[in-house]
Design a protein around this motif. Structure first.
Motif, PDB file in Angstrom:
ATOM      1  N   TYR A 130       0.830  -1.250  -0.109  1.00 28.76           N
ATOM      2  CA  TYR A 130      -0.045  -0.054   0.049  1.00 28.76           C
ATOM      3  C   TYR A 130       1.039   1.258   0.018  1.00 28.76           C
ATOM      4  N   PRO A 131       1.276   1.751  -1.148  1.00 27.41           N
ATOM      5  CA  PRO A 131       2.214   2.918  -1.289  1.00 27.41           C
ATOM      6  C   PRO A 131       1.481   4.118  -0.790  1.00 27.41           C
ATOM      7  N   TRP A 132       2.346   4.887   0.088  1.00 25.68           N
ATOM      8  CA  TRP A 132       1.934   6.357   0.449  1.00 25.68           C
ATOM      9  C   TRP A 132       3.050   7.008   0.570  1.00 25.68           C
ATOM     10  N   ALA A 133       2.953   8.338   0.819  1.00 25.80           N
ATOM     11  CA  ALA A 133       3.931   9.345   1.009  1.00 25.80           C
ATOM     12  C   ALA A 133       3.613  10.658   1.822  1.00 25.80           C
ATOM     13  N   LYS A 134       4.570  11.436   2.158  1.00 28.37           N
ATOM     14  CA  LYS A 134       4.106  12.487   3.112  1.00 28.37           C
ATOM     15  C   LYS A 134       3.995  13.772   2.313  1.00 28.37           C
ATOM     16  N   ASP A 135       2.952  14.595   2.292  1.00 30.70           N
ATOM     17  CA  ASP A 135       2.844  15.880   1.843  1.00 30.70           C
ATOM     18  C   ASP A 135       3.737  16.958   2.227  1.00 30.70           C
TER      19      ASP A 135
END
Length: 286
Positions: A130-135
């Motif tokens: 489940y890929p995610w990143a920080k804004d």
């Protein structure tokens, strides 16, 4: 015919019956990723921990069946790449990997005779990611639902549906086992996992039209699809690329790897030299 069958059983018994042992244990070590955000084949700066449980069964002195369940983490960021073009793209991601696998090991030596053996292994695994990143504000943003490359949007049917978060990989690799005691086996293992998806990092093909993405998924999707305007003082901020401009490359699928130290406990009547002869005699007991 009975003599022939008896002879075949006699010569095959050491391989069929000599090591019917079960092993249960742990693997702990590191996980890595290879894909569109890694300038090198593997960027060890983004090495993350992994841990798992394993169950094995010796079918004979050389063949061992195995099953396991593992957890690891992968990550990468353009900001640490040497390429100016990749730094300007400025994408990043993180993901947890949950994996269940089935496979087999081929032991090069008889570990009960030598006390150690190198081995190779292969199998099949089902994993989730489940890929995610920080804004820019440090908030954790899930990337798949944003359709950053047009997945699932009617304007881009060639991009297909949104990628599945449960995928298949093909674990393979090599290891070394040492018989520390009659019951305990210590080892080290390096395992690679080629996958059938190019979206472990949410990056694969090209950018889509900014206005279309804005209308379909909102401003957050636009902000996370292109982050070249966040690069800071090191280089001038860019503007959102044209529709179809290269964002990633679909030429190669993504990989991940799990490698570590194994600790296995062996039990069953086949353990030790005495166990081998006991199992051998049982094979001929009519």
């Amino acid at each position: 015919m009975k003599k022939i069958i008896g002879f075949v059983l006699f010569i095959s018994a050491p391989f069929i019956c000599s090591a019917q042992d079960w092993h249960v244990g742990l693997i702990a070590g590191i996980s890595n990723y290879s894909g569109d955000l890694s300038e090198k084949r593997v960027d060890f700066r983004y090495t993350r921990p992994m841990v798992g449980i394993m169950v094995k069964k010796d079918m004979n002195r050389y063949l061992t069946l195995r099953a396991g369940f593992s957890f690891g983490m992968i990550a990468a960021a353009d900001s640490t790449n040497k390429s100016i073009a990749l730094q300007a793209r400025n994408l990043s991601f993180r993901s947890n990997i949950w994996e269940g696998q089935l496979g087999a090991e081929w032991n090069i030596l008889d570990i009960d005779e030598k006390g150690f053996t190198p081995y190779i292994f292969g199998g099949v695994a089902l994993f989730s990611f489940y890929p995610w990143a920080k804004d820019v504000d440090g908030n954790k943003i899930a990337l798949r639902r944003l359709s950053t490359e047009g997945q699932g949007l009617p304007q881009y049917p060639e991009r297909g549906n949104q990628y599945a978060l449960h995928q298949v990989s093909i674990p393979f690799g090599a290891g070394f086992k040492y018989l520390f005691t009659d019951r305990w086996t210590l080892g080290v293992e390096i395992g690679l996992r080629p996958t059938f998806t190019d979206y472990l990092d949410d990056v694969s093909t090209g950018y889509i039209d900014q206005n279309t993405l804005l209308a379909e998924r909102g401003q957050l999707a636009v902000d996370m699809a292109y982050r070249g305007d966040e690069v800071g003082h090191k280089m001038p901020a860019g503007t959102y690329p044209l529709d179809g401009a290269q964002r990633g490359s679909a030429k190669h699928k993504d990989w991940y790897s799990f490698s570590g130290i194994t600790v296995m406990y062996r039990f069953g009547s086949g353990s030790g030299g005495g166990g081998r002869s006991t199992n051998f005699s049982r094979c001929f007991k009519m």
